[in-house]
Scaffold this motif. Structure first.
Motif, PDB file in Angstrom:
ATOM      1  N   ILE A 101       0.580  -1.379  -0.415  1.00  0.00           N
ATOM      2  CA  ILE A 101      -0.247  -0.223  -0.152  1.00  0.00           C
ATOM      3  C   ILE A 101       1.133   1.373  -0.277  1.00  0.00           C
ATOM      4  O   ILE A 101       1.040   2.125  -0.508  1.00  0.00           O
ATOM      5  N   ASN A 102       1.849   1.152   0.459  1.00  0.00           N
ATOM      6  CA  ASN A 102       3.205   2.788   0.403  1.00  0.00           C
ATOM      7  C   ASN A 102       3.776   2.577  -0.444  1.00  0.00           C
ATOM      8  O   ASN A 102       3.261   3.592  -0.673  1.00  0.00           O
ATOM      9  N   GLU A 103       4.237   1.405  -1.478  1.00  0.00           N
ATOM     10  CA  GLU A 103       4.590   1.676  -2.434  1.00  0.00           C
ATOM     11  C   GLU A 103       3.711   2.547  -3.733  1.00  0.00           C
ATOM     12  O   GLU A 103       3.586   3.126  -4.607  1.00  0.00           O
ATOM     13  N   LEU A 104       2.051   2.012  -3.275  1.00  0.00           N
ATOM     14  CA  LEU A 104       1.069   2.424  -4.495  1.00  0.00           C
ATOM     15  C   LEU A 104       1.223   3.704  -4.173  1.00  0.00           C
ATOM     16  O   LEU A 104       0.983   4.796  -4.758  1.00  0.00           O
ATOM     17  N   ALA A 105       1.044   4.007  -3.252  1.00  0.00           N
ATOM     18  CA  ALA A 105       0.569   5.269  -2.808  1.00  0.00           C
ATOM     19  C   ALA A 105       2.190   6.222  -2.638  1.00  0.00           C
ATOM     20  O   ALA A 105       1.713   7.550  -3.580  1.00  0.00           O
ATOM     21  N   ASP A 106       3.177   6.352  -3.396  1.00  0.00           N
ATOM     22  CA  ASP A 106       3.936   6.332  -3.574  1.00  0.00           C
ATOM     23  C   ASP A 106       4.627   6.806  -5.099  1.00  0.00           C
ATOM     24  O   ASP A 106       4.984   7.697  -5.734  1.00  0.00           O
ATOM     25  N   SER A 107       3.710   5.613  -5.866  1.00  0.00           N
ATOM     26  CA  SER A 107       4.024   5.531  -7.203  1.00  0.00           C
ATOM     27  C   SER A 107       2.480   6.492  -8.286  1.00  0.00           C
ATOM     28  O   SER A 107       2.931   6.796  -8.975  1.00  0.00           O
ATOM     29  N   ASP A 126       2.598   7.676 -11.978  1.00  0.00           N
ATOM     30  CA  ASP A 126       1.136   7.010 -12.621  1.00  0.00           C
ATOM     31  C   ASP A 126       0.260   7.761 -12.954  1.00  0.00           C
ATOM     32  O   ASP A 126      -0.333   7.686 -14.271  1.00  0.00           O
ATOM     33  N   ILE A 127      -0.757   8.304 -12.449  1.00  0.00           N
ATOM     34  CA  ILE A 127      -1.912   9.694 -12.849  1.00  0.00           C
ATOM     35  C   ILE A 127      -1.232  10.285 -13.858  1.00  0.00           C
ATOM     36  O   ILE A 127      -1.764  11.036 -14.479  1.00  0.00           O
ATOM     37  N   ASN A 128      -0.158  11.323 -13.584  1.00  0.00           N
ATOM     38  CA  ASN A 128       0.372  12.236 -14.406  1.00  0.00           C
ATOM     39  C   ASN A 128       1.005  11.771 -15.307  1.00  0.00           C
ATOM     40  O   ASN A 128       0.245  12.410 -15.970  1.00  0.00           O
ATOM     41  N   THR A 129       1.566  10.591 -15.264  1.00  0.00           N
ATOM     42  CA  THR A 129       1.603   9.969 -17.064  1.00  0.00           C
ATOM     43  C   THR A 129       0.586   9.874 -17.945  1.00  0.00           C
ATOM     44  O   THR A 129       0.945  10.116 -19.109  1.00  0.00           O
ATOM     45  N   ILE A 130       0.108   9.515 -17.155  1.00  0.00           N
ATOM     46  CA  ILE A 130      -1.732   9.310 -17.686  1.00  0.00           C
ATOM     47  C   ILE A 130      -1.791   9.958 -18.432  1.00  0.00           C
ATOM     48  O   ILE A 130      -2.586   9.987 -19.987  1.00  0.00           O
TER      49      ILE A 130
END
Length: 156
Positions: free
Chosen positions: A54-60, A64-68
């Protein structure tokens, strides 16, 4: 499958010993499995791994949203969509359409040949119009071809 195996074992056990009790015999195994499953150390490790994920997901996630969003703005976002099993449906419908086309051609040849025969259209061979006979012959050949292909593929 496990339940079926347990039912079979219980049936055999009851035939061998009418006082056989499956629950009493399974009790040591179930308590061992329960102890392993609800072990504090195991639960702590599992939840620690989940927390790290969950921590890795919150970091990345923001990156990812900016890239999309950047790809959407630039018009470079590509979505790939694939239907599973669609190829078989396409092949089956292609065969059916081909057979339908052959059937329509055969019907048209038969009707046209019938009109030629009734109209006694020259050239005549033994009183039968040659073009009508050729049309009937072609429609018969195509009809047999369809029948053979249907029976060869066992699709009737």
């Amino acid at each position: 499958m496990l339940i079926r195996a347990l039912v079979i074992i219980e049936g055999v056990g009851l035939k061998l010993d009418p006082a056989f009790n499956m629950t009493d015999n399974l009790q040591p195994y179930t308590s061992k499995i329960t102890r392993k499953r609800f072990n504090i150390k195991r639960l702590f490790k599992k939840n620690l791994n989940r927390f790290q994920d969950i921590n890795e997901l919150a970091d990345s996630l923001p990156d990812d949203i900016n890239t999309i969003l950047k790809k959407i703005k630039e018009g470079k976002l590509v979505i790939v969509h694939e239907h599973k099993g669609l190829k078989k449906l396409q092949e089956a419908s292609s065969k059916a359409i081909n057979r339908l086309v052959f059937a329509i051609i055969i019907a048209a040849l038969s009707i046209g040949s019938s009109i030629l025969v009734i109209a006694k259209m020259p050239p005549l061979v033994n009183g039968i119009p040659l073009l009508g006979a050729i049309g009937f012959l072609l429609s018969a050949i195509l009809g047999f071809y369809i029948l053979i292909s249907i029976f060869r593929n066992n699709q009737f």
